[in-house]
Design a protein around this motif. Structure first.
Motif, mmCIF file in Angstrom:
data_model
loop_
_atom_site.group_PDB
_atom_site.id
_atom_site.type_symbol
_atom_site.label_atom_id
_atom_site.label_comp_id
_atom_site.label_asym_id
_atom_site.label_seq_id
_atom_site.Cartn_x
_atom_site.Cartn_y
_atom_site.Cartn_z
ATOM 1 N N UNK A 29 0.840 -1.207 0.000
ATOM 2 C CA UNK A 29 0.000 0.000 0.000
ATOM 3 C C UNK A 29 0.870 1.250 0.000
ATOM 4 N N UNK A 30 1.947 1.246 0.778
ATOM 5 C CA UNK A 30 2.839 2.403 0.814
ATOM 6 C C UNK A 30 3.520 2.610 -0.533
ATOM 7 N N UNK A 31 3.919 1.530 -1.155
ATOM 8 C CA UNK A 31 4.508 1.646 -2.497
ATOM 9 C C UNK A 31 3.491 2.255 -3.457
ATOM 10 N N UNK A 32 2.248 1.806 -3.366
ATOM 11 C CA UNK A 32 1.205 2.358 -4.214
ATOM 12 C C UNK A 32 0.954 3.823 -3.941
ATOM 13 N N UNK A 33 1.051 4.233 -2.673
ATOM 14 C CA UNK A 33 0.861 5.657 -2.335
ATOM 15 C C UNK A 33 1.897 6.523 -3.033
ATOM 16 N N UNK A 34 3.135 6.066 -3.039
ATOM 17 C CA UNK A 34 4.194 6.828 -3.702
ATOM 18 C C UNK A 34 3.993 6.852 -5.214
ATOM 19 N N UNK A 35 3.525 5.743 -5.773
ATOM 20 C CA UNK A 35 3.273 5.697 -7.216
ATOM 21 C C UNK A 35 2.105 6.605 -7.590
ATOM 22 N N UNK A 40 0.318 11.735 -9.959
ATOM 23 C CA UNK A 40 -0.512 12.912 -9.660
ATOM 24 C C UNK A 40 -2.003 12.570 -9.687
ATOM 25 N N UNK A 41 -2.355 11.397 -9.201
ATOM 26 C CA UNK A 41 -3.759 10.972 -9.241
ATOM 27 C C UNK A 41 -4.665 11.986 -8.549
ATOM 28 N N UNK A 42 -4.200 12.509 -7.413
ATOM 29 C CA UNK A 42 -5.035 13.428 -6.648
ATOM 30 C C UNK A 42 -5.215 14.777 -7.345
ATOM 31 N N UNK A 234 19.372 22.281 -11.040
ATOM 32 C CA UNK A 234 18.255 23.225 -11.006
ATOM 33 C C UNK A 234 16.922 22.496 -11.099
ATOM 34 N N UNK A 235 16.856 21.487 -11.958
ATOM 35 C CA UNK A 235 15.627 20.695 -12.082
ATOM 36 C C UNK A 235 15.308 19.980 -10.780
ATOM 37 N N UNK A 236 16.315 19.413 -10.162
ATOM 38 C CA UNK A 236 16.107 18.716 -8.897
ATOM 39 C C UNK A 236 15.585 19.681 -7.835
ATOM 40 N N UNK A 237 16.171 20.862 -7.752
ATOM 41 C CA UNK A 237 15.726 21.862 -6.783
ATOM 42 C C UNK A 237 14.284 22.268 -7.055
ATOM 43 N N UNK A 238 13.959 22.474 -8.322
ATOM 44 C CA UNK A 238 12.610 22.885 -8.712
ATOM 45 C C UNK A 238 11.585 21.811 -8.381
ATOM 46 N N UNK A 239 11.898 20.553 -8.697
ATOM 47 C CA UNK A 239 10.975 19.456 -8.422
ATOM 48 C C UNK A 239 10.831 19.206 -6.926
ATOM 49 N N UNK A 240 11.843 19.575 -6.154
ATOM 50 C CA UNK A 240 11.818 19.319 -4.716
ATOM 51 C C UNK A 240 11.165 20.450 -3.933
ATOM 52 N N UNK A 256 0.836 21.963 -8.211
ATOM 53 C CA UNK A 256 0.214 20.772 -7.630
ATOM 54 C C UNK A 256 1.072 19.535 -7.859
ATOM 55 N N UNK A 257 1.715 19.448 -9.013
ATOM 56 C CA UNK A 257 2.598 18.320 -9.300
ATOM 57 C C UNK A 257 3.759 18.291 -8.307
ATOM 58 N N UNK A 258 4.372 19.442 -8.072
ATOM 59 C CA UNK A 258 5.503 19.508 -7.140
ATOM 60 C C UNK A 258 5.050 19.108 -5.737
ATOM 61 N N UNK A 259 3.859 19.535 -5.349
ATOM 62 C CA UNK A 259 3.334 19.152 -4.042
ATOM 63 C C UNK A 259 3.236 17.633 -3.916
ATOM 64 N N UNK A 260 2.756 16.976 -4.969
ATOM 65 C CA UNK A 260 2.658 15.524 -4.952
ATOM 66 C C UNK A 260 4.043 14.873 -4.918
ATOM 67 N N UNK A 261 4.980 15.420 -5.675
ATOM 68 C CA UNK A 261 6.316 14.821 -5.742
ATOM 69 C C UNK A 261 7.059 14.886 -4.413
#
Length: 429
Positions: A29-35, A40-42, A234-240, A256-261
């Motif tokens: 279930x935890x693996x699925x939560x991360x996937x 970005x299902x939510x 820079x991409x890593x910082x932006x995504x994080x 919203x995508x970054x929030x999920x990531x």
């Protein structure tokens, strides 16, 4: 599997009793939560009042509004009676449990690349979520696109099934990043242009920039028009964090995508950044990016000779305290407009939308919110402000044409939320 299989007419898959969440391990279930966070299902399936995955958000397309369905395990209004084979068919082939075709706003053309183990974990996560009874409004597309049977032909033309095969010449991290970006992450769904039938363009057009829900999703890496070239760091910082000092703040759907990531392991975000960075100029030194940024900031300190007096007054009154190249940081971060991709874009729509809507839900609260000015400024005032920002902070770029049309177009789409009931965006000229 071949494209010909996508022409298959599906029969209904028998319903089952809702699986008891206890049949799935906590680790699965935890693996699925991360996937689910990767996918970005939510973001799309969020329910009214943020009720889980109960659906109802409208995605506006050139063909009409596609409404996200209820994917909670509610047996009456969700997918609680779906077996795993029914779930897998929807994720890989775009077929619902009852046999009707799904529209590719559900990005099964990317999800088909996911492994069996990941889809099984995602199924476990969804079935372990709270069931919410909610019936979203129906999808409403213009004829003939409202006939779902036509999607069988669409699938035959554009669906390519099969998981990704790792490239043995690349590192494990690069392959992981590719898998996340091209598979469940479905980055191309927003960042690739689409053809007249709504399918993503491939080849050289892959990740060359697209449009989603009224936002321009910029091209990635080699085709990017960002004033400062992106680096992997820079991409890593932006995504994080949702912000990079050389590129600005994530807004609109990307916030919203970054929030999920944020839920992902740090290594996954770095792998995604490394993969995307590999699509651009190899081995770009961070020192070169910093030098470019400093040159742009220095140039932006000079007022343009032909600056709009009205635009300048509006900027000084509403924007300068947070966006001048120098000065105290009052709220969260201090984004530099001279480094902002939207300011350097070919058309002003993204910047127009940010000025009118603001950024009320940043990717992380530490970034600070930005107010919108839709009820404060007229179209003429917003147009003057846009022209001033373009002239001062992107002086090497041509002035934007049809600025007033951009403001009117974007203002016509403004709604309190993404739930159905929103006016569809006006197509660009």
């Amino acid at each position: 599997p071949t494209a010909a299989l996508a022409l298959t007419t599906w029969s209904a898959i028998a319903p089952i009793a809702r699986p008891d969440p206890s049949v799935f391990s906590a680790a699965t279930i935890e693996r699925g939560r991360l996937l689910a966070a990767v996918g970005d299902c939510a973001v799309c399936h969020v329910g009214p009042d943020a009720l889980g995955l109960a659906g109802g958000r409208g995605l506006h397309t050139p063909f009409g509004t596609v409404v996200a369905t209820n994917i909670t395990p509610d047996v009456a209004t969700g997918i609680g009676t779906w077996s795993y084979p029914a779930f897998e068919r929807a994720m890989r082939q775009g077929g619902s449990r009852d046999g009707h075709n799904l529209y590719p706003a559900h990005p099964y053309t990317s999800f088909t690349k996911a492994t069996d183990a990941d889809l099984q974990a995602l199924y476990a996560f969804v079935m372990a979520e709270p069931a919410v009874t909610h019936v979203p409004p129906p999808t409403a597309l213009a004829a003939p696109f409202d006939n779902r049977v036509l999607m069988r032909l669409w699938n035959g033309l554009f669906l390519r099934q099969g998981t990704l095969t790792p490239d043995p010449a690349r590192s494990q991290a690069w392959n992981r990043g590719r898998y996340l970006v091209e598979g469940l992450g479905h980055c191309s769904a927003c960042h690739s242009p689409r053809n007249a039938l709504g399918a993503e363009k491939g080849g050289a057009a892959h990740l060359a920039g697209g449009t989603v829900d009224g936002w321009d999703a910029p091209a990635l890496m080699a085709l990017s028009t960002a004033p400062v070239p992106w680096t992997a760091e820079a991409l890593y910082t932006y995504l994080s964090t949702g912000h990079d000092a050389h590129h600005g703040v994530a807004a609109g759907p990307m916030a919203a995508v970054v929030t999920e990531l944020a839920a992902l392991p740090d290594a996954d975000r770095r792998a995604m950044a490394d993969y995307v960075a590999s699509l651009g100029t190899p081995n770009l030194a961070s020192e070169a990016a910093t030098a470019r940024a400093e040159a742009l900031l220095s140039r932006a300190a000079v007022e343009p000779l032909d600056a709009s007096a009205l635009g300048q007054r509006l900027y000084n009154g509403a924007c300068a305290q947070c966006h001048e190249p120098t000065g105290p940081t009052l709220f969260g971060v201090r984004p530099a407009l001279a480094l902002n991709t939207g300011v350097h874009a070919d058309r002003p729509d993204n910047l127009t939308r940010v000025i009118l809507e603001g950024i009320t839900e940043p990717a992380h609260s530490a970034l600070g919110a930005m107010p919108g000015f839709a009820t404060t400024y007229s179209d003429a005032q917003v147009s003057a402000l846009l022209r001033y920002i373009r002239a001062r902070f992107a002086p090497e770029a041509a002035p934007w044409a049809r600025v007033e049309a951009s403001v009117a177009r974007v203002r016509a789409t403004l709604v309190p939320s993404g739930m159905v009931g929103a006016a569809p965006p006006v197509p660009p000229p």
